[in-house]
Scaffold this active site. Structure first.
Site, PDB file in Angstrom:
ATOM      1  N   SER A  85       0.730  -1.550  -0.206  1.00 23.56           N
ATOM      2  CA  SER A  85       0.160   0.254   0.035  1.00 23.56           C
ATOM      3  C   SER A  85       0.729   1.247   0.359  1.00 23.56           C
ATOM      4  CB  SER A  85      -0.242   0.045   1.148  1.00 23.56           C
ATOM      5  OG  SER A  85      -1.674   0.840   1.491  1.00 23.56           O
ATOM      6  N   HIS A  89      -1.077  -1.074  -4.512  1.00 24.78           N
ATOM      7  CA  HIS A  89      -2.256  -0.743  -4.012  1.00 24.78           C
ATOM      8  C   HIS A  89      -2.591   0.364  -3.694  1.00 24.78           C
ATOM      9  CE1 HIS A  89      -6.146  -1.651  -1.633  1.00 24.78           C
ATOM     10  NE2 HIS A  89      -5.506  -0.989  -0.897  1.00 24.78           N
ATOM     11  N   ASP A  96      -4.778   3.507  -1.993  1.00 29.23           N
ATOM     12  CA  ASP A  96      -5.848   3.939  -0.927  1.00 29.23           C
ATOM     13  C   ASP A  96      -6.081   5.896  -1.400  1.00 29.23           C
ATOM     14  OD1 ASP A  96      -6.100   1.824   0.776  1.00 29.23           O
ATOM     15  OD2 ASP A  96      -3.730   2.031   0.960  1.00 29.23           O
ATOM     16  N   MET A 105      -8.642   8.284  -0.244  1.00 26.81           N
ATOM     17  CA  MET A 105      -9.639   8.224   0.607  1.00 26.81           C
ATOM     18  C   MET A 105     -10.535   9.964   0.913  1.00 26.81           C
ATOM     19  SD  MET A 105      -7.081   6.881   3.944  1.00 26.81           S
ATOM     20  CE  MET A 105      -6.670   5.688   4.101  1.00 26.81           C
ATOM     21  N   HIS A 107      -8.178   1.133  -4.533  1.00 27.98           N
ATOM     22  CA  HIS A 107      -8.954   0.818  -3.243  1.00 27.98           C
ATOM     23  C   HIS A 107     -10.041   2.712  -3.199  1.00 27.98           C
ATOM     24  CE1 HIS A 107      -9.292  -0.271   1.448  1.00 27.98           C
ATOM     25  NE2 HIS A 107     -10.432  -0.218   0.751  1.00 27.98           N
ATOM     26  N   MET A 114     -12.412   4.631  -1.322  1.00 26.45           N
ATOM     27  CA  MET A 114     -13.102   5.143   0.318  1.00 26.45           C
ATOM     28  C   MET A 114     -12.800   6.097   0.099  1.00 26.45           C
ATOM     29  SD  MET A 114      -9.464   3.496   2.972  1.00 26.45           S
ATOM     30  CE  MET A 114      -8.464   3.379   1.664  1.00 26.45           C
ATOM     31  N   MET A 166     -11.478  -6.067   4.995  1.00 29.38           N
ATOM     32  CA  MET A 166     -11.083  -5.501   5.073  1.00 29.38           C
ATOM     33  C   MET A 166     -10.524  -5.936   6.985  1.00 29.38           C
ATOM     34  SD  MET A 166      -9.780  -2.520   3.928  1.00 29.38           S
ATOM     35  CE  MET A 166      -8.678  -1.721   5.276  1.00 29.38           C
ATOM     36  N   ASP A 207      -6.446  -6.781   3.731  1.00 30.39           N
ATOM     37  CA  ASP A 207      -5.755  -5.566   3.641  1.00 30.39           C
ATOM     38  C   ASP A 207      -6.435  -5.204   5.322  1.00 30.39           C
ATOM     39  OD1 ASP A 207      -5.062  -2.665   3.666  1.00 30.39           O
ATOM     40  OD2 ASP A 207      -6.948  -2.548   2.069  1.00 30.39           O
TER      41      ASP A 207
HETATM   42  C1  DX5 Z   1      -6.310   1.311   5.705  1.00 31.31           C
HETATM   43  C2  DX5 Z   1      -5.596   1.233   3.595  1.00 31.31           C
HETATM   44  C3  DX5 Z   1      -4.433  -0.017   3.881  1.00 31.31           C
HETATM   45  C4  DX5 Z   1      -3.706   0.490   4.672  1.00 31.31           C
HETATM   46  C5  DX5 Z   1      -2.554  -0.572   4.912  1.00 31.31           C
HETATM   47  O1  DX5 Z   1      -7.711   2.295   4.864  1.00 31.31           O
HETATM   48  O2  DX5 Z   1      -6.518   1.095   3.264  1.00 31.31           O
HETATM   49  O3  DX5 Z   1      -4.208   0.081   2.550  1.00 31.31           O
HETATM   50  O4  DX5 Z   1      -2.841   1.114   3.930  1.00 31.31           O
HETATM   51  O5  DX5 Z   1      -1.641  -0.123   6.104  1.00 31.31           O
HETATM   52  P1  DX5 Z   1      -1.253  -1.486   7.203  1.00 31.31           P
HETATM   53  O6  DX5 Z   1      -0.779  -2.600   6.368  1.00 31.31           O
HETATM   54  O7  DX5 Z   1      -0.365  -0.573   7.758  1.00 31.31           O
HETATM   55  O8  DX5 Z   1      -2.733  -1.829   7.697  1.00 31.31           O
HETATM   56 ZN    ZN Z   2      -6.418  -0.404   0.997  1.00 33.65          ZN
END
Ligand code: DX5
Ligand code: ZN
Length: 215
Positions: free
Chosen positions: A9, A34, A36, A38, A67, A69, A138, A174
């Site tokens: 990630s 990956h 993320d 947000m 991903h 979110m 998750m 994840d």
């Molecule tokens: C959290 C993300 C993850 C995060 C994973 O919302 O979706 O992808 O970056 O990080 P770790 O492996 O540190 O939990």
């Molecule tokens: Zn993620």
């Protein structure tokens, strides 16, 4: 079981050194990156948007999985044109009239994923099983890297593995995956690991990736 895939990630990397983070991923032999996204609505944090993903995708051949979110009511138009392999939406954000978003992802030549928060039951996926290519479970609340893995989610991973049957759906997990927890996730039936903070902090990521691939 298909080859296990590992995607670091990028959100967990040091943003002052994103180029080095990509190089590290490539040299470690991972299978993808990956991303993320947000929006400070669906989750209480902001990360980056399509420009950052496009710029990083242009610098690596590694396949990308995004991903999202985000609150889906404004659509996902700006992500559909990105050169990425997977776009994953949160099922909790997918109102009935948003099902067409899965079709739009496929129409743009990408694979469609659905993600579940820790408290979301697996049955919610049932109507979508013939439409999706990936399920993202998750094992922490979405929004932050570096949280503690929640082992109580393992039975849900097992249940989803059973639901998948022989469909060509990747089962991605994840959150909080590290050298102590990754085994449990694989044993529960995952075939796609997202590793954030533990990957970028690891002294020997290449050796760890090789170990996971060979297990
Ligand atoms: C959290 C993300 C993850 C995060 C994973 O919302 O979706 O992808 O970056 O990080 P770790 O492996 O540190 O939990
Ligand atoms: Zn993620």
């Amino acid at each position: 079981m298909p080859r296990k895939w590992i995607s670091p990630s990028i959100f967990a990397a040091d943003f002052f050194h994103l180029a080095e983070a990509l190089t590290l991923c490539q040299e470690a032999g991972v299978d993808g990156i990956h991303y993320d996204v947000m929006d400070n609505h669906f989750v209480p944090n902001i990360s980056f948007g399509p420009k950052v993903i496009a710029d990083l995708c242009a610098k690596t051949q590694l396949p990308a999985d995004v991903h999202l979110m985000i609150d889906l009511h404004r659509g996902i138009e700006e992500y559909l044109s990105l050169p990425v392999e997977y776009i994953t939406l949160h099922v909790e954000s997918l109102a009935p009239h948003h099902e067409e978003l899965l079709d739009a992802i496929k129409a743009h030549g990408k694979k469609a994923g659905l993600s579940l928060k820790p408290s979301t039951p697996p049955e919610i996926l049932s109507p979508y099983m013939e439409k999706i290519d990936l399920i993202l479970v998750m094992t922490v609340e979405p929004g932050f890297s570096g949280q503690k893995f929640r082992p109580e989610i393992l039975p849900k991973i097992q249940a989803i593995r059973t639901m998948i049957q022989n469909r060509p759906i990747r089962l991605q997990v994840d959150g909080g995956i590290n050298r102590e927890t990754y085994h449990k996730v694989l044993e529960a039936g995952a075939d796609f690991l997202v590793i954030g903070s533990a990957f970028f902090a690891d002294p020997h990521p290449k050796e760890w990736v090789k170990t996971i691939h060979e297990e």
